[in-house]
Design a protein around this motif. Structure first.
Motif, PDB file in Angstrom:
ATOM      1  N   LYS A  41      36.580 -32.365 -64.911  1.00 23.44           N
ATOM      2  CA  LYS A  41      37.236 -33.364 -64.062  1.00 23.44           C
ATOM      3  C   LYS A  41      36.809 -34.759 -64.456  1.00 23.44           C
ATOM      4  O   LYS A  41      35.809 -34.956 -65.136  1.00 23.44           O
ATOM      5  CB  LYS A  41      36.859 -33.138 -62.586  1.00 23.44           C
ATOM      6  CG  LYS A  41      37.214 -31.781 -62.039  1.00 23.44           C
ATOM      7  CD  LYS A  41      38.685 -31.662 -61.826  1.00 23.44           C
ATOM      8  CE  LYS A  41      39.036 -30.329 -61.179  1.00 23.44           C
ATOM      9  NZ  LYS A  41      40.451 -30.183 -60.978  1.00 23.44           N
ATOM     10  N   ASP A  44      36.102 -39.845 -60.921  1.00 19.15           N
ATOM     11  CA  ASP A  44      36.732 -40.203 -59.648  1.00 19.15           C
ATOM     12  C   ASP A  44      37.378 -39.012 -58.940  1.00 19.15           C
ATOM     13  O   ASP A  44      37.743 -39.107 -57.769  1.00 19.15           O
ATOM     14  CB  ASP A  44      37.758 -41.329 -59.828  1.00 19.15           C
ATOM     15  CG  ASP A  44      38.946 -40.931 -60.692  1.00 19.15           C
ATOM     16  OD1 ASP A  44      38.773 -40.139 -61.637  1.00 19.15           O
ATOM     17  OD2 ASP A  44      40.045 -41.424 -60.405  1.00 19.15           O
ATOM     18  N   GLU A  45      37.483 -37.882 -59.615  1.00 15.31           N
ATOM     19  CA  GLU A  45      37.969 -36.665 -58.967  1.00 15.31           C
ATOM     20  C   GLU A  45      36.827 -35.906 -58.289  1.00 15.31           C
ATOM     21  O   GLU A  45      37.073 -35.068 -57.422  1.00 15.31           O
ATOM     22  CB  GLU A  45      38.643 -35.754 -59.986  1.00 15.31           C
ATOM     23  CG  GLU A  45      39.943 -36.309 -60.549  1.00 15.31           C
ATOM     24  CD  GLU A  45      40.544 -35.406 -61.606  1.00 15.31           C
ATOM     25  OE1 GLU A  45      41.697 -34.987 -61.400  1.00 15.31           O
ATOM     26  OE2 GLU A  45      39.869 -35.136 -62.621  1.00 15.31           O
ATOM     27  N   HIS A  48      33.462 -40.026 -54.762  1.00 15.18           N
ATOM     28  CA  HIS A  48      34.224 -41.062 -54.063  1.00 15.18           C
ATOM     29  C   HIS A  48      33.247 -42.081 -53.512  1.00 15.18           C
ATOM     30  O   HIS A  48      32.285 -41.720 -52.837  1.00 15.18           O
ATOM     31  CB  HIS A  48      35.050 -40.451 -52.936  1.00 15.18           C
ATOM     32  CG  HIS A  48      35.920 -39.344 -53.417  1.00 15.18           C
ATOM     33  ND1 HIS A  48      37.097 -39.553 -54.080  1.00 15.18           N
ATOM     34  CD2 HIS A  48      35.759 -37.999 -53.382  1.00 15.18           C
ATOM     35  CE1 HIS A  48      37.632 -38.397 -54.406  1.00 15.18           C
ATOM     36  NE2 HIS A  48      36.831 -37.438 -54.002  1.00 15.18           N
TER      37      HIS A  48
END
Length: 56
Positions: A41, A44-45, A48
């Motif tokens: 990933k 930012d996935e 947060h």
């Protein structure tokens, strides 16, 4: 994957992984990239960020 397995893959302790999951510790940028890469990933996935004081 267990916290211990993830920690071993990215060079952190199980306790550090647990603290990151619970929001009690912010990983270094390098560690964040290593964790995201482990799961295939983008950073930012996985992570947060919200500025202090923002309730959104």
């Amino acid at each position: 994957m267990t916290q211990a397995e993830l920690g071993k893959r990215v060079g952190l302790t199980r306790q550090t992984i647990a603290a990151i999951e619970q929001g009690g510790y912010s990983p270094s940028l390098d560690a964040a990239f290593r964790i995201a890469h482990t799961f295939g990933k983008r950073v930012d996935e996985v992570f947060h960020w919200q500025p202090d004081g923002d309730k959104a």
